[in-house]
Design a protein around this motif. Sequence first.
Motif, PDB file in Angstrom:
ATOM      1  N   VAL B  84       0.867  -1.179   0.000  1.00  0.00           N
ATOM      2  CA  VAL B  84       0.000   0.000   0.000  1.00  0.00           C
ATOM      3  C   VAL B  84       0.904   1.228   0.000  1.00  0.00           C
ATOM      4  CG1 VAL B  84      -1.743   1.292   1.277  1.00  0.00           C
ATOM      5  CG2 VAL B  84      -1.832  -1.217   1.222  1.00  0.00           C
ATOM      6  N   MET B  85       0.817   2.038  -1.028  1.00  0.00           N
ATOM      7  CA  MET B  85       1.773   3.148  -1.168  1.00  0.00           C
ATOM      8  C   MET B  85       1.332   4.371  -0.358  1.00  0.00           C
ATOM      9  SD  MET B  85       2.979   2.787  -5.145  1.00  0.00           S
ATOM     10  CE  MET B  85       3.690   4.435  -5.151  1.00  0.00           C
ATOM     11  N   ASN B  86       1.383   4.203   0.942  1.00  0.00           N
ATOM     12  CA  ASN B  86       0.987   5.316   1.812  1.00  0.00           C
ATOM     13  C   ASN B  86       2.193   5.908   2.549  1.00  0.00           C
ATOM     14  OD1 ASN B  86       1.525   3.288   3.532  1.00  0.00           O
ATOM     15  ND2 ASN B  86      -0.512   3.180   4.475  1.00  0.00           N
ATOM     16  N   GLY B  87       3.383   5.712   1.975  1.00  0.00           N
ATOM     17  CA  GLY B  87       4.595   6.222   2.614  1.00  0.00           C
ATOM     18  C   GLY B  87       5.224   7.330   1.794  1.00  0.00           C
ATOM     19  N   THR B  88       6.541   7.252   1.584  1.00  0.00           N
ATOM     20  CA  THR B  88       7.259   8.341   0.922  1.00  0.00           C
ATOM     21  C   THR B  88       7.486   8.109  -0.567  1.00  0.00           C
ATOM     22  OG1 THR B  88       9.318   7.284   1.574  1.00  0.00           O
ATOM     23  CG2 THR B  88       8.473   9.008   3.028  1.00  0.00           C
ATOM     24  N   THR B  89       7.277   6.891  -1.044  1.00  0.00           N
ATOM     25  CA  THR B  89       7.455   6.681  -2.482  1.00  0.00           C
ATOM     26  C   THR B  89       6.206   7.180  -3.208  1.00  0.00           C
ATOM     27  OG1 THR B  89       6.624   4.418  -2.277  1.00  0.00           O
ATOM     28  CG2 THR B  89       9.010   4.723  -2.248  1.00  0.00           C
TER      29      THR B  89
END
Lengths: 321, 321, 321
Positions: B84-89
Amino acid sequence: MKQFTSVNDVDNIDQLVQDALALKANPYGSNDLGKNKTLGLVFLNPSLRTRLSTQKAAINLGMTVMVMNMDKEGWALETQDGVVMNGTTVEHIKEAAAVMGQYCDILGLRSFPKLVNRDEDYNEDFFNKFVKYCGVPVVSLESATRHPLQSLADLVTIKETWKGTGKPKVVLAWAPHVKALPQAVPNSFSEWMCKAQDEQWLDFTIVQPEGYELSEDFTPGAQIKYNLEEALEGADYIYVKNWSSFKEYGKVLTYPDGWMMNNEKLKLTNDAKVMHCLPVRRDLELSSEILDGPNSLVIHEAGNRLWAAQAVLKDLLQNLS
Amino acid sequence: MKQFTSVNDVDNIDQLVQDALALKANPYGSNDLGKNKTLGLVFLNPSLRTRLSTQKAAINLGMTVMVMNMDKEGWALETQDGVVMNGTTVEHIKEAAAVMGQYCDILGLRSFPKLVNRDEDYNEDFFNKFVKYCGVPVVSLESATRHPLQSLADLVTIKETWKGTGKPKVVLAWAPHVKALPQAVPNSFSEWMCKAQDEQWLDFTIVQPEGYELSEDFTPGAQIKYNLEEALEGADYIYVKNWSSFKEYGKVLTYPDGWMMNNEKLKLTNDAKVMHCLPVRRDLELSSEILDGPNSLVIHEAGNRLWAAQAVLKDLLQNLS
Amino acid sequence: MKQFTSVNDVDNIDQLVQDALALKANPYGSNDLGKNKTLGLVFLNPSLRTRLSTQKAAINLGMTVMVMNMDKEGWALETQDGVVMNGTTVEHIKEAAAVMGQYCDILGLRSFPKLVNRDEDYNEDFFNKFVKYCGVPVVSLESATRHPLQSLADLVTIKETWKGTGKPKVVLAWAPHVKALPQAVPNSFSEWMCKAQDEQWLDFTIVQPEGYELSEDFTPGAQIKYNLEEALEGADYIYVKNWSSFKEYGKVLTYPDGWMMNNEKLKLTNDAKVMHCLPVRRDLELSSEILDGPNSLVIHEAGNRLWAAQAVLKDLLQNLS
């Protein structure tokens, strides 16, 4: 056209869409048009698709391109009039824009909103001053409130792929994100779709949670809904996108469940094609199963950025005095 | 060739070396080949030689070049699937690579190793995903484990300058450095020299302190030594280079004395030519007296980067579908 | 010319000025001259005007351009000889310059002074080593002590706009600023104006507060004054510019009142045209009323940067061996 900063600069969107598709079929047919003409691309923010597609579009037309990363290779610009410049801004936009216009036949500009002061952003103060002072035609590479090259590519993609009878149903659907994003892409998409709806090309619906309504200036004629499932019913195209609140400006409001687009929700539609301007947060805005599946148009759509940009530049070149 | 990421992509290294030398003699003879073709150079790390030589090589072939400093002008890319792309990328490599492939006929990519997790680096996860998803031929501008444009230029330099009888003795000699450097250059040099040794062009020896042995995957047939003086005896070419440990991955182990190359050590050789990929730390890896003296090939070798890149791009252009 | 680093490299400034004006009238007439020639622009500092105007100048001559932001895309360079490079500098200028010379036919270099050690800056150590080791003609894009492309554009602007009888009176007038700026622009302007004065083109005066005198090496024959009002009397051109102290090197000394140029002071002159190299701090160095009024030449002058650069590159191309 004399500039390309919104759909309002376009006399005939049908012609522009046809031009883009014609250039896709024959990319190098107009490569004399840009001879001895220079496009300057001025970035105040990061860019991947816009940077590369607009460069390539200019190259296909025989132009040369100069890229200026103003935020990294240049310095901070002043936009206010009448201030004593004894602070951190090094050059006034009056001079900077005018100088760039001395070396370029057409300028592209990217300038994101700060998302702090709504009036400042929606006045497009920086962008408009750049247009005013540079003295050459300007192409928006995304401003505080609009991203017209993206929207034109989106419309080209719908026109190119729609094989059904009658008018397709196009739905702009809000999706979650971890950051506060500008409204530029959804504003602009809505503005173009409303224009296309006026011309009887399609039916346009926007669906978002309470509090995320876009400015009405950008949504004339759009159906506005708040229930995602209801809005998706019978959709032929779903344009997935996050944006921060316009009303509580630049805020990420309460984070509602159930707004990520996925295959389950796709079943409610007319086997809809799924679009996104990219970059997309996988499995947050849009599920991997859709992005990796047959309904996704996102790469195709990104590819069409090239032909949209080339059609715009071609038109501007033909209208250079 | 369909791509250029290692010596294994090359059918015939003799032909490629001859092509490079032919282009050096006649740089602009093939400048119709790249007409309307665009090379995209994607950098995730700094670059001087590779950046300029590959641009110039493409220009000589009539291509246009677009440079993308992904680390500065773009954003952080996600490489893992199913997260799940909920970070810094901000964008997944699946989309980013596919999009770049929409605007470019050939892509070059530079992506250094992190030197933290050996498996991750040696799997070339990022690089291979980029190749897989971009959809166009890829030239390595240095990956986590290889730098084939450098190695080809090195082989061209040896072929061009060897005027002796029989096979030259080539020695890859470890040298000290203050930082932990990747194994990409020595891996790649070794891989190319082992291939050239197989074809009876030269004899190849690697010498390094205990603990700095390269992965055996890159050294098939190479003589491995631990005593510098012994290895240098009778050498015709010495390739000086530092690298961090492969075994204790990415570490700078005990710092041994006596491994800097200098004129005193040169006396042990057959008046050897001295090579280095640059940048070189003067008087740490290699003495100034050598670099400023008649035995140094380092600038000549850097110059050949251009012809190596041009030969590779020419081959890829000829094989574009 | 074999290089362009100061007015002393120019055999005939009249010819060079005429060339620039001829290119302005016919920009693309010499676009065969740069065929298959590459200009490398190396920036160690930010740049807007110089970056764009020099690129465009090269493009107009048919050259291709490669830009290298050494401070961002490359790494720190060592300039001292005989040091063990075990610190933060990654490559010696000997190698870096020589390598760039391998890929480019002409190189441009921008390298600002550190304003710490006067001897180091005024020796032009970095710049001269780059010239020495790169092996191809070098154009200064501004060095520690000079900015000759700017000064040539300034002289072109004066020649082009002077319609009076007799020799114009040109005044270089110090103005306030919040930062400590190099002396490169005023040194260079003075050097060129003194040469033009020698050739009976104009009369040249410098006016600055006590302590801000430029190095006498750059002001042979100039009238030196300390009273602004007195200096402005009868002026036809005023070149407004801030610089830090040469005597108390790199310092901003006591900040005197009354040195900002404005319409009130303009009344003392012969309706003088006002020049500035840009970027300019509005209402600190120069009033907005002047910049936005009919006496300002600053945008015109910036536009002439293109023709100055094109004249210089044309001359260098014609003299390539």
